[in-house]
Design a protein around this motif. Sequence first.
Motif, mmCIF file in Angstrom:
data_model
loop_
_atom_site.group_PDB
_atom_site.id
_atom_site.type_symbol
_atom_site.label_atom_id
_atom_site.label_comp_id
_atom_site.label_asym_id
_atom_site.label_seq_id
_atom_site.Cartn_x
_atom_site.Cartn_y
_atom_site.Cartn_z
ATOM 1 N N SER A 29 -3.859 -8.049 15.716
ATOM 2 C CA SER A 29 -2.950 -7.954 16.594
ATOM 3 C C SER A 29 -1.590 -8.769 16.564
ATOM 4 O O SER A 29 -0.867 -8.685 17.180
ATOM 5 N N ASP A 30 -1.737 -9.480 15.184
ATOM 6 C CA ASP A 30 -0.486 -10.115 14.714
ATOM 7 C C ASP A 30 -0.045 -9.663 13.532
ATOM 8 O O ASP A 30 0.660 -10.164 12.662
ATOM 9 N N ALA A 31 -0.099 -8.213 13.409
ATOM 10 C CA ALA A 31 0.464 -7.499 12.433
ATOM 11 C C ALA A 31 2.019 -7.678 12.175
ATOM 12 O O ALA A 31 2.261 -7.725 10.741
ATOM 13 N N GLY A 32 2.630 -8.069 13.205
ATOM 14 C CA GLY A 32 4.316 -8.196 12.993
ATOM 15 C C GLY A 32 4.413 -9.370 12.313
ATOM 16 O O GLY A 32 5.502 -9.621 11.512
ATOM 17 N N SER A 33 3.576 -10.363 12.069
ATOM 18 C CA SER A 33 3.783 -11.385 11.226
ATOM 19 C C SER A 33 3.471 -11.311 9.808
ATOM 20 O O SER A 33 3.608 -12.342 8.854
ATOM 21 N N VAL A 34 2.888 -10.184 9.301
ATOM 22 C CA VAL A 34 2.481 -9.855 7.980
ATOM 23 C C VAL A 34 3.512 -9.217 7.201
ATOM 24 O O VAL A 34 4.020 -7.986 7.727
ATOM 25 N N GLU A 35 3.953 -9.588 5.987
ATOM 26 C CA GLU A 35 4.702 -8.823 5.068
ATOM 27 C C GLU A 35 3.977 -8.403 3.849
ATOM 28 O O GLU A 35 3.222 -9.466 3.367
ATOM 29 N N ILE A 36 4.123 -7.262 3.426
ATOM 30 C CA ILE A 36 3.091 -6.653 2.248
ATOM 31 C C ILE A 36 4.130 -6.324 1.224
ATOM 32 O O ILE A 36 4.960 -5.757 1.175
ATOM 33 N N GLU A 37 3.593 -7.067 -0.049
ATOM 34 C CA GLU A 37 4.174 -6.806 -1.198
ATOM 35 C C GLU A 37 3.236 -6.025 -2.379
ATOM 36 O O GLU A 37 2.192 -6.684 -2.594
ATOM 37 N N TRP A 38 3.650 -4.810 -2.895
ATOM 38 C CA TRP A 38 2.789 -4.360 -3.832
ATOM 39 C C TRP A 38 3.371 -5.064 -5.363
ATOM 40 O O TRP A 38 4.355 -5.243 -5.472
ATOM 41 N N HIS A 39 2.252 -5.217 -6.140
ATOM 42 C CA HIS A 39 2.470 -5.623 -7.560
ATOM 43 C C HIS A 39 2.028 -4.637 -8.659
ATOM 44 O O HIS A 39 0.730 -4.086 -8.229
ATOM 45 N N SER A 40 2.520 -4.548 -9.542
ATOM 46 C CA SER A 40 2.141 -3.698 -10.698
ATOM 47 C C SER A 40 0.761 -4.421 -11.613
ATOM 48 O O SER A 40 0.816 -5.679 -11.553
ATOM 49 N N PHE A 41 0.015 -3.498 -12.105
ATOM 50 C CA PHE A 41 -1.102 -3.677 -12.931
ATOM 51 C C PHE A 41 -1.570 -2.647 -13.488
ATOM 52 O O PHE A 41 -1.457 -1.554 -12.976
ATOM 53 N N GLN A 42 -2.094 -2.792 -14.946
ATOM 54 C CA GLN A 42 -2.293 -1.620 -15.627
ATOM 55 C C GLN A 42 -3.834 -1.659 -16.247
ATOM 56 O O GLN A 42 -4.044 -2.673 -16.796
ATOM 57 N N LEU A 43 -4.743 -0.978 -15.621
ATOM 58 C CA LEU A 43 -5.915 -0.901 -16.221
ATOM 59 C C LEU A 43 -6.111 -0.765 -17.462
ATOM 60 O O LEU A 43 -7.040 -1.137 -18.394
ATOM 61 N N ASP A 44 -5.214 0.179 -17.932
ATOM 62 C CA ASP A 44 -5.241 0.705 -19.330
ATOM 63 C C ASP A 44 -3.930 1.020 -20.067
ATOM 64 O O ASP A 44 -3.568 1.895 -19.980
ATOM 65 N N PRO A 45 -3.093 -0.135 -20.657
ATOM 66 C CA PRO A 45 -1.842 0.010 -20.986
ATOM 67 C C PRO A 45 -1.810 0.684 -22.430
ATOM 68 O O PRO A 45 -0.847 0.986 -22.700
ATOM 69 N N THR A 46 -2.790 0.936 -22.925
ATOM 70 C CA THR A 46 -2.905 1.425 -24.500
ATOM 71 C C THR A 46 -2.913 3.080 -24.255
ATOM 72 O O THR A 46 -2.832 3.788 -25.322
ATOM 73 N N ILE A 47 -3.105 3.566 -22.865
ATOM 74 C CA ILE A 47 -3.174 5.137 -22.756
ATOM 75 C C ILE A 47 -2.020 5.859 -23.360
ATOM 76 O O ILE A 47 -0.772 5.399 -23.131
#
Length: 233
Positions: A29-47
Amino acid sequence: MKVEIWSDIMCPWCYIGKRRFEAAMEQFSDAGSVEIEWHSFQLDPTIESGHGDNLYTYLSKRKGIPYEQAEQMNHQVTALAADLGLTYNMEQAVVANSFDAHRLIQLAKQHQLGDAAEERLFKAYFTEGKDFSDAGTLVELGKEIGLEESVLTELVSGQGFATEVRRDIQEADALGIRGVPFFVFDRKYGVSGAQAADTFLEVLNKSVDEWKKTQPAGLEIIEGQTCGPDGDC
C-alpha cells in the motif's frame, strides 16, 4: 526508502526474483515511498564471449556436473519461470560475459531507465537468445528502452561506466553478498534469493514502517511578512 537489488543478467533466479518482488510491490500500500536501485554483479567475470558452448555445456564444465544434470536443472527453473509468465528458452541462450551489459544498465540508470534496462536485457537473454556482449545488440536494446543512439554508440565504443560496474561488485563483496538476486532494504535488511512475494511484502512493511519513524516531521512555520508568486506582498 531505498531498495537496492544486486543482480546479473545471466542469472535465471534474478528474473524470477524481479517478478516476485514486483508482485509484492503491487500489493504494497505504500509503494510510492519506495525507490528501487539496481546494482551490478557478475556470476562469472571470467567468461570469454564467443566461445561457442551452449548453456548446458557451460554449466556442466563450470559446476563439474553431467550435461544431463545441467539440462534438468534448467528445465526445473524454466517451469518456475513459466508460472510467473516468463518464457525461458535456455537452449537458445548465448553464454557471454555480462560486463558490457552492466555498463548499459549503469548508463540507463543515469536516465531513470535502470529497471527498463534490466527487464529488456533479461528478456533478450532468456527468451530471445540475444548475445548481450555484442555491441550492435546493446545499441538496439538501449534504443528500445528510450536511450539515444549517439549515447549508446559512445558507450559500446569505449569503457564508459566500467568504474560504476566495478564499484557495485566491490560493494557487494563488502556487504557479504555471495549470490544474486540480493535485495537490501534501507541498508538494514538483506533478503537473499528469489523469495516468495509474501516474504518481500513482509520485509517491505517492516522496513518502511521503521524508515518513516526516522523521517523529520513537517516544518513548524512561524508566519511573517512575505511576497508570493501571485504578486501579493
